[in-house]
Every structure is written in structure tokens, then in C-alpha cells.
Design an enzyme around this catalytic site. Structure first.
Site, short mmCIF file in Angstrom:
data_model
loop_
_atom_site.label_atom_id
_atom_site.label_comp_id
_atom_site.label_asym_id
_atom_site.label_seq_id
_atom_site.Cartn_x
_atom_site.Cartn_y
_atom_site.Cartn_z
N ASN A 232 -4.77 -7.00 9.54
CA ASN A 232 -5.92 -7.70 8.98
C ASN A 232 -5.47 -8.54 7.78
O ASN A 232 -5.06 -7.96 6.78
CB ASN A 232 -6.99 -6.69 8.54
CG ASN A 232 -8.29 -7.36 8.17
OD1 ASN A 232 -8.49 -8.53 8.46
ND2 ASN A 232 -9.16 -6.61 7.51
N ASP B 202 2.26 -7.07 2.50
CA ASP B 202 1.08 -6.27 2.87
C ASP B 202 1.53 -4.99 3.58
O ASP B 202 0.97 -4.58 4.60
CB ASP B 202 0.12 -7.06 3.74
CG ASP B 202 -1.24 -6.37 3.90
OD1 ASP B 202 -1.50 -5.38 3.17
OD2 ASP B 202 -2.04 -6.82 4.76
N ARG C 297 -0.42 4.26 -0.69
CA ARG C 297 -1.29 5.35 -0.19
C ARG C 297 -1.35 6.58 -1.10
O ARG C 297 -1.80 7.64 -0.67
CB ARG C 297 -0.81 5.81 1.19
CG ARG C 297 -0.55 4.71 2.21
CD ARG C 297 -1.79 3.93 2.54
NE ARG C 297 -1.60 3.08 3.72
CZ ARG C 297 -2.42 2.11 4.09
NH1 ARG C 297 -3.50 1.86 3.35
NH2 ARG C 297 -2.20 1.39 5.17
N HIS D 11 0.87 -1.18 0.00
CA HIS D 11 0.00 0.00 0.00
C HIS D 11 0.91 1.23 0.00
O HIS D 11 1.57 1.50 1.00
CB HIS D 11 -0.91 0.00 1.23
CG HIS D 11 -1.83 -1.18 1.31
ND1 HIS D 11 -3.11 -1.17 0.81
CD2 HIS D 11 -1.63 -2.42 1.81
CE1 HIS D 11 -3.68 -2.35 0.99
NE2 HIS D 11 -2.79 -3.13 1.61
N HIS E 177 -8.56 -10.55 -1.17
CA HIS E 177 -8.53 -10.33 0.28
C HIS E 177 -9.73 -11.10 0.81
O HIS E 177 -10.88 -10.74 0.54
CB HIS E 177 -8.66 -8.83 0.57
CG HIS E 177 -8.86 -8.48 2.01
ND1 HIS E 177 -7.92 -7.80 2.75
CD2 HIS E 177 -9.89 -8.71 2.86
CE1 HIS E 177 -8.37 -7.61 3.97
NE2 HIS E 177 -9.57 -8.16 4.07
N ASN F 277 -6.75 0.66 -2.94
CA ASN F 277 -7.59 1.38 -1.95
C ASN F 277 -6.97 2.72 -1.58
O ASN F 277 -6.68 3.03 -0.43
CB ASN F 277 -7.84 0.52 -0.71
CG ASN F 277 -6.57 0.03 -0.04
OD1 ASN F 277 -5.50 -0.01 -0.65
ND2 ASN F 277 -6.68 -0.35 1.22
#
Length: 426
Positions: free
Chosen positions: A278, A305, A64, A62, A179, A94
Site C-alpha cells: 500500500n 517502507d 513493529r 516499520h 501517507h 503505527n
């Protein structure tokens, strides 16, 4: 520009080479690999006592960017990647806004060429806005080079819509990265549902939250024929279900993160947001099953992750902290320490799971190998140094890790991307 890497222990899963060799690079390509290369070069790197590995490929990060740059950017994430020996990453969609159409994928790819030291493959969302109501522009994103679509951070709970997305991905010859989390079963959980959650008076997340969706997604992949990759597997039954799928010949692969094959919920001594991720840290039995799955080859990939957050988002109770930890700068050392030094994997296995297999899953024929004609993405890894991980030395914006102070052996000393030295340990 020419570079000669001398005296290194070359490890190449494609050719099976596993011994001392020189590597000669011209521009962005590997031109020759041999026991002794007598050529002039603009730069000579002495890799004595080091492993020369195909550049690591992380299928799950990620960055971001766009929209959440206070957590990470293409630039800072790229610097963290190459410090960890990672030469290609798959950035999850995301972002803010969600990466769900062709233009957004193209924009990240164009910016990454200018801003990031590592190769960035931007993945696309399965549904618009990751809202689970309408399919995203899967065809357009495939044309933009996304290689896979993913709803990472959540699952597409509408199985019919997800099946349509899988069919479209199959037609576009790209993968689906899953996921696996049944959101209706999370029920506010923040860590594994066991006696440790009870001790800390925190709500738990059962293994079935993951396993139910793993089973569903494998069955949907069987029906649609899409290439399915299971992200951050954390349970013994995920390994069992993936094993069954492979025995049936289904095009399904799976990844494990270092935190899931090293730590268990027993390691959560107090209510600390840096242990909130998660899926959560599971039981010691799950950890052993994941390690066995990696050893047996059922689990194909080691990914991170990598999920950076600002300090104020993690320095609080697990009830309120954000999910996720960083991993790009520590994954190679953690894998070498916990799996290679202990005999679970060989260095060849490590190269396979952190480079060769990810390249195959993405269809990157020019990566994942140190052989003539391949792109000169190379990681030089020194297995001698023992030290403690120090989050204050991270170049990522994120310092959120449960491994601060954890003793490891081995570190990246050089990273080459497209035949250029982009990281050198000082």
C-alpha cells in the site's frame, strides 16, 4: 578507536568529492579525507573497488516495536538495516500502542540505544491512537526528538484537524510525513485497478486514491507553511503535483520505494500476497514517471517502507494478506541495479537520495556526508558482485518480498555507525 579506510571511491554529495580517497576515523567522527593518509590506526579497511558512501538514511520503516514484536523488533530491524548499509531509520508510529506522546517516543529512543545497531528516530502520530479524532502530543514528541509526525498506514481524513496538526508541527519546527490515501475511495481494493486486477478477479485501487490526498496535503502545506514529505509516491500524477509544488517554491519533498520504481502490476502473474502493498504496484507508465522524477530531482528520496509480517499473514490470497513488504536488506542493491547500472542515476545521485537528502529533511547536520567533522556513519558498497536475492538469508524477521530470486548487482560489505563496524560481510 581509530579506523583507516583505504583505496575506496568516496562519494560525498555535500563536498562533491567523487574519487579514490582514504578516510580516517577517530572515535565517532571523520577526522580526515584525503587521497593518501599516512597514519596508524587500530583497524585498516581496504575498500579497493568499492564505493564509500555516507551511511544510508531510510525515512520510512516499520520496526513493529512495541507491541508487534513477532513481526520485527528494534534488535532484528537494526540488524537488517545495517546489513543493507542503513545507519539511520525513521520508525513509523503505527505500533501497538500507537506512538502518540512524549513518553512513548523517549522510551523507544532509550531502548534503541541499547538494542539496535542502527540509529532509530521514532516518529510520532498526528492523532491520538491514529484514530483521526484528536491531535496527539505533537509538542511533547517534538521535544523528545521525533523530527516528524506521521499518520502512516492511513491518512488523517479530517482536513481541519490535519491542518491544526500541521500548524502545530510548523510551530515545533518538525515535518509532516504524509501517507496519501483517501480511505473513502479504497473500497476494498488490494492491487492496482487495471486489467491485471480483472484477470485475477481482485478489487482494484485507482490512482486517484493517492492523488486526491497528495493534492490536498500540498495545499494544506501551502497554507500552513509546514515542511511536508510525501511518503511512498506511486503515481505519475503524484510526480506532476510535486513538480508543481516545487516550482511554486513550497517546502515539499517526496520519496519513492524500490518496488514502485522497478515493478508494475504486470509483474503480478498470480494471486500472491507477497505482491500486496500500500500503495499498490501501479502501471508501467507510472513506473517510468517515477524514474523520470528521480532523474529530474523532483523526487528527493529513495526509502523502503520496510513492512515485515509473519509468514502466515502473507502466504495467502491478496484478498486476505496483510499489506506491505520488507526492503532494508535489498534497497541499495535494487537501486544500484535498476537505476545506476541503467544510467537513470549516478552513484552520486544514489548517495544524495539515500543519505544526503534524507539528512537534510530531518535536519541532521552531522550526517549524510563523508567530510571532516561529520559523524562516522559510513556504508561501503561493492558494485561488482551479481547474485540472486534470497529471502532465506534475511536477518529481518520478515521474509515477505516479491524480489525473492531477483538478480541484482552490488552489496554492502561494511557498515559503520558512530565509528564502529557494526556489519561486515563474511
Amino acid at each position: 578507536m581509530t579506523i583507516l579506510i583505504q583505496n575506496g571511491h568516496v562519494v560525498d554529495p555535500l563536498t562533491g568529492k567523487d574519487g579514490i580517497s582514504d578516510v580516517y576515523i577517530e572515535e565517532d567522527k571523520i577526522c580526515k579525507v584525503a587521497e593518501h593518509i599516512d597514519r596508524q590506526a587500530d583497524r585498516v579497511i581496504d575498500a579497493k573497488h568499492c564505493y564509500v558512501l555516507p551511511g544510508l538514511i531510510d525515512l520510512h520503516v516499520h520496526f513493529r516495536d512495541p507491541g508487534l514484536e513477532y513481526k520485527e523488533t528494534l534488535e532484528t530491524g537494526g540488524r537488517a538495516a545495517v546489513k543493507g548499509g542503513v545507519t539511520t531509520v525513521c520508525a513509523m508510529p503505527n505500533t501497538k500502542p500507537v506512538t502518540d506522546d512524549k513518553e512513548k517516543v523517549l522510551r523507544v529512543h532509550e531502548r534503541a540505544k541499547e538494542e539496535s545497531l542502527t540509529h532509530v528516530i521514532q516518529l510520532g502520530a498526528v492523532t491520538k491512537g491514529q484514530e483521526g479524532k484528536e491531535l496527539a502530543d505533537i509538542r511533547g514528541m517534538a521535544e523528545a526528538g521525533c523530527h516528524a509526525v506521521s499518520e502512516d498506514g492511513k491518512s488523517v481524513m479530517n482536513a481541519s484537524l490535519y491542518r491544526q496538526g500541521m500548524k502545530t508541527a510548523k510551530e515545533c519546527k518538525i515535518s509532516v510525513f504524509a501517507h496519501c490515501e483517501d480511505q473513502t475511495m479504497v473500497e476494498g481494493g488490494v492491487m492496482n485497478a487495471d486489467e491485471n486486477a480483472e484477470r485475477l478477479e481482485l478489487r482494484g485501487i485507482t490512482n486517484a486514491v493517492e492523488d486526491v490526498i497528495v493534492a490536498r496535503d500540498i495545499l494544506l502545506a501551502k497554507e500552513t507553511g509546514v515542511r511536508l514529505h510525501l511518503c511512498h509516491c506511486s503515481t505519475a500524477d503524484s510526480v506532476k503535483l510535486l513538480r508543481m509544488a516545487k516550482e511554486e517554491g513550497l517546502p515539499v519533498t517526496g520519496e519513492v520505494c524500490p518496488h514502485h520504481f522497478i515493478l508494475s502490476s504486470d509483474d503480478i502473474r498470480e494471486d500472491d500476497g507477497n505482491y500486496k502493498m500500500n500503495p499498490p504496484l501501479r502501471s508501467r507508465a507510472d513506473v517510468e514517471a517515477l524514474k523520470q522524477g528521480l532523474k529530474d530531482g523532483v523526487m528527493d528520496v529513495i526509502a523502503t517502507d520496510h513492512a515485515p509480517h509473519a509468514g502466515e499473514e502473507k502466504d495467502k490470497s491478496m484478498k486476505d494478506a496483510a499489506f506491505g513488504i520488507v526492503g532494508l536488506e535489498t534497497s541499495a542493491a535494487l537501486t544500484y541495479t535498476s537505476l545506476v547500472k541503467t544510467g537513470v542515476l549516478t552513484v552520486m545521485d544514489m548517495a544524495e537520495k539515500m543519505s544526503y537528502n534524507p539528512a537534510k529533511i530531518l535536519g541532521l547536520e552531522d550526517k549524510g556526508s563523508i567530510s571532516e567533522g561529520k559523524t562516522a556513519d559510513i556504508t561501503i558498497f561493492d558494485p561488482r558482485r551479481t547474485y540472486k536475492i534470497d529471502k532465506n538469508t534475511f536477518v529481518s524477521k520478515g521474509k515477505n518480498t516479491p524480489f525473492d530470486g531477483y538478480e541484482v548487482t552490488g552489496e554492502t560489505v561494511y557498515t559503520l555507525v558512530d565509528g564502529r563496524v557494526v556489519y561486515e560481510r563474511r
